[in-house]
Design a protein around this motif. Sequence first.
Motif, PDB file in Angstrom:
ATOM      1  N   GLU A 175      -1.271   7.644  -8.675  1.00 44.35           N
ATOM      2  CA  GLU A 175      -0.482   8.742  -9.222  1.00 44.35           C
ATOM      3  C   GLU A 175      -1.412   9.759  -9.856  1.00 44.35           C
ATOM      4  N   GLU A 233       4.918  14.167  -3.044  1.00 45.20           N
ATOM      5  CA  GLU A 233       3.848  13.311  -3.558  1.00 45.20           C
ATOM      6  C   GLU A 233       2.510  13.657  -2.885  1.00 45.20           C
ATOM      7  N   GLN A 234       2.570  14.031  -1.605  1.00 46.87           N
ATOM      8  CA  GLN A 234       1.325  14.382  -0.906  1.00 46.87           C
ATOM      9  C   GLN A 234       0.987  15.867  -1.022  1.00 46.87           C
ATOM     10  N   HIS A 262      -7.449  15.704  -5.338  1.00 51.07           N
ATOM     11  CA  HIS A 262      -6.750  15.459  -4.066  1.00 51.07           C
ATOM     12  C   HIS A 262      -7.625  14.647  -3.108  1.00 51.07           C
ATOM     13  N   ARG A 270      -7.142  11.168  -4.421  1.00 47.94           N
ATOM     14  CA  ARG A 270      -5.782  10.602  -4.280  1.00 47.94           C
ATOM     15  C   ARG A 270      -5.389  10.389  -2.825  1.00 47.94           C
ATOM     16  N   ILE A 271      -5.596  11.445  -2.007  1.00 44.28           N
ATOM     17  CA  ILE A 271      -5.053  11.359  -0.645  1.00 44.28           C
ATOM     18  C   ILE A 271      -6.088  11.665   0.425  1.00 44.28           C
ATOM     19  N   GLY A 272      -7.334  11.829   0.024  1.00 41.82           N
ATOM     20  CA  GLY A 272      -8.399  11.844   1.003  1.00 41.82           C
ATOM     21  C   GLY A 272      -8.992  13.193   1.336  1.00 41.82           C
ATOM     22  N   ARG A 308       0.818  -1.227   0.000  1.00 46.06           N
ATOM     23  CA  ARG A 308       0.000   0.000   0.000  1.00 46.06           C
ATOM     24  C   ARG A 308       0.847   1.270   0.000  1.00 46.06           C
ATOM     25  N   GLU A 309       2.125   1.159  -0.358  1.00 45.71           N
ATOM     26  CA  GLU A 309       3.011   2.339  -0.301  1.00 45.71           C
ATOM     27  C   GLU A 309       2.638   3.414  -1.300  1.00 45.71           C
ATOM     28  N   ARG A 310       2.071   3.031  -2.445  1.00 49.02           N
ATOM     29  CA  ARG A 310       1.763   4.030  -3.469  1.00 49.02           C
ATOM     30  C   ARG A 310       0.344   4.540  -3.323  1.00 49.02           C
ATOM     31  N   VAL A 311       0.192   5.862  -3.405  1.00 54.32           N
ATOM     32  CA  VAL A 311      -1.151   6.411  -3.562  1.00 54.32           C
ATOM     33  C   VAL A 311      -1.364   6.513  -5.070  1.00 54.32           C
ATOM     34  N   HIS A 359      -6.916  15.933   3.151  1.00 58.51           N
ATOM     35  CA  HIS A 359      -5.576  16.224   2.615  1.00 58.51           C
ATOM     36  C   HIS A 359      -5.048  17.578   3.071  1.00 58.51           C
TER      37      HIS A 359
END
Length: 489
Positions: free
Chosen positions: A52, A312-313, A344, A347-349, A47-50, A352
């Motif tokens: 892209e 990345e974030q 966003h 991708r990151i919630g 799960r390391e990658r969010v 974010h």
Amino acid sequence: MSNSRKDLTTASGAPVGDNQNSITAGNNGPTLIQDVHLLEKLAHFNRERVPERVVHAKGAGAHGYFEVTNNDIANYTKADFLSEAGKQTPMFIRFSTVAGELGSADTVRDPRGFAVKFYTEEGNYDLVGNNTPVFFIRDAIKFPDFIHTQKRDPKTHLKDPNMAWDFWSLSPESLHQITILHSDRGIPATFRHMNGYGSHTYKWVNHDGEAFWIKYHFKTDQGIKNLDPKLADQLAGENPDYHLEDLYQAIEDGNHPSWTLKVQIMPEADAQHYRYDPFDVTKVWSHQDYPLIEVGRMVLNRNPNNYFEEVEQAALSPANFVSGIEASPDKMLQGRLFSYSDAHRYRIGANHQALPINRAKSNVNHYQRDGNMRFDGNGGGSVNYEPNSYDGPKETPENKIKPFEVSGFADSVSYDNDDHYSQPRALFRDIMNYDERERLIKNFADHMSGVRDERIIARQIKEFYRVSPDLAEGVAKELNTEVPEEVKE
Ligand code: NDP
């Protein structure tokens, strides 16, 4: 006894006895599911990658500061971070290519993202632009289609010039941007050697309630430098991360790159009679009509410490405004006001904006609660609705937008002005010298040589002819074809 700072632990904080050998049933037996440290390690790794970014996936980031150098800017905007000469604001920038994936080469012909986050004392202001002053399209409804033509073909999974030129030849508003893209500036030497532009028109509002239309220009203090396409191709193979490495190393060496921020300022009423629609992002405002006025200087002086956390974030969005800066009716900007923040959230919630790289350095007080990965205290026990009788955060009416008049029928309509030709013509004829024009023609022809459908070539040459017969004839010659006779009539 608690673990010492150097003891290896699981993510839940328990000491790890062995991080090199998994637990097996006997020396040669199968691995036991009881090895929860192994399970956690493998599961987290998966799960390391969010996801892209769909566009602008490959990028580099840097921290720095912005310093105002012109006291007069406060006459045009009440934005606190621009209020007086000498005022400094911490900022973060993310540079990127647009079409390639996360591992793609840096030295390709592509616009570059130039996205700046100013951590102001009144919240974050994000200026999410490119290294070009214009864009390929001028209505956000065309964006997903346009990007499909820059990505991989659904059948072959290959990049396909046929798709790109099919779309461009049917979208003549792209002529200005594709001329810049295929000029020398289409492959910058480094991120440090290119300008940045806000591209869209924005609105500034001052303390007296007066409004002005604004175009932003970040001029590189390193000077413009570009790469020869052959060298760029070679570098793409030898060092696909050439631009990332250059930026990182320059900052590491104390060679801090800087840009001078200038703006063009148009009084609000001028918009009604300017010779181009000032909200059409495929057009520039002539410097003769609206000269560049210096605002300040941006300096990049610190590399991120952790790429994933800080780059990345990083979630920059044109919807992040501060008081004194507002949207314009630019139809492309209006779409981006939704789509960036929405990307966003995907991708990151939903939270974010609470991540350290995105969190405002000023107070953040609102009634949003919960959602995935809430780690910032979630408002604790404070009241979570408004209006309330419990001293919750209150609106500040002086920060309402400046009201503006709207009129006409709601309808799907294009911009009135369909002159897609005179600005690329000015660039081709008046700005570029002979050698630059020759290289532009060659770059166009090189890319178009991958087009299989002759109708597309004929259509694009016709559009080039409307920019300049010399351009059309030059490209046609390179492609061993003719400018169609009917085009010349
Ligand atoms: P100006 O002569 O005042 O400005 C020309 C601009 O062109 C300069 O800013 C220069 O940037 C830039 N330029 C030079 N070569 C290239 C290139 N290959 N690709 C992109 N930009 C380049 O003229 P106008 O303001 O009247 O504009 C004329 C044309 O210049 C426009 O139609 C447009 O195509 C182009 N242009 C205009 C800009 C604007 O905001 N007015 C901005 C960028 C391009 P630099 O200062 O770095 O040399």
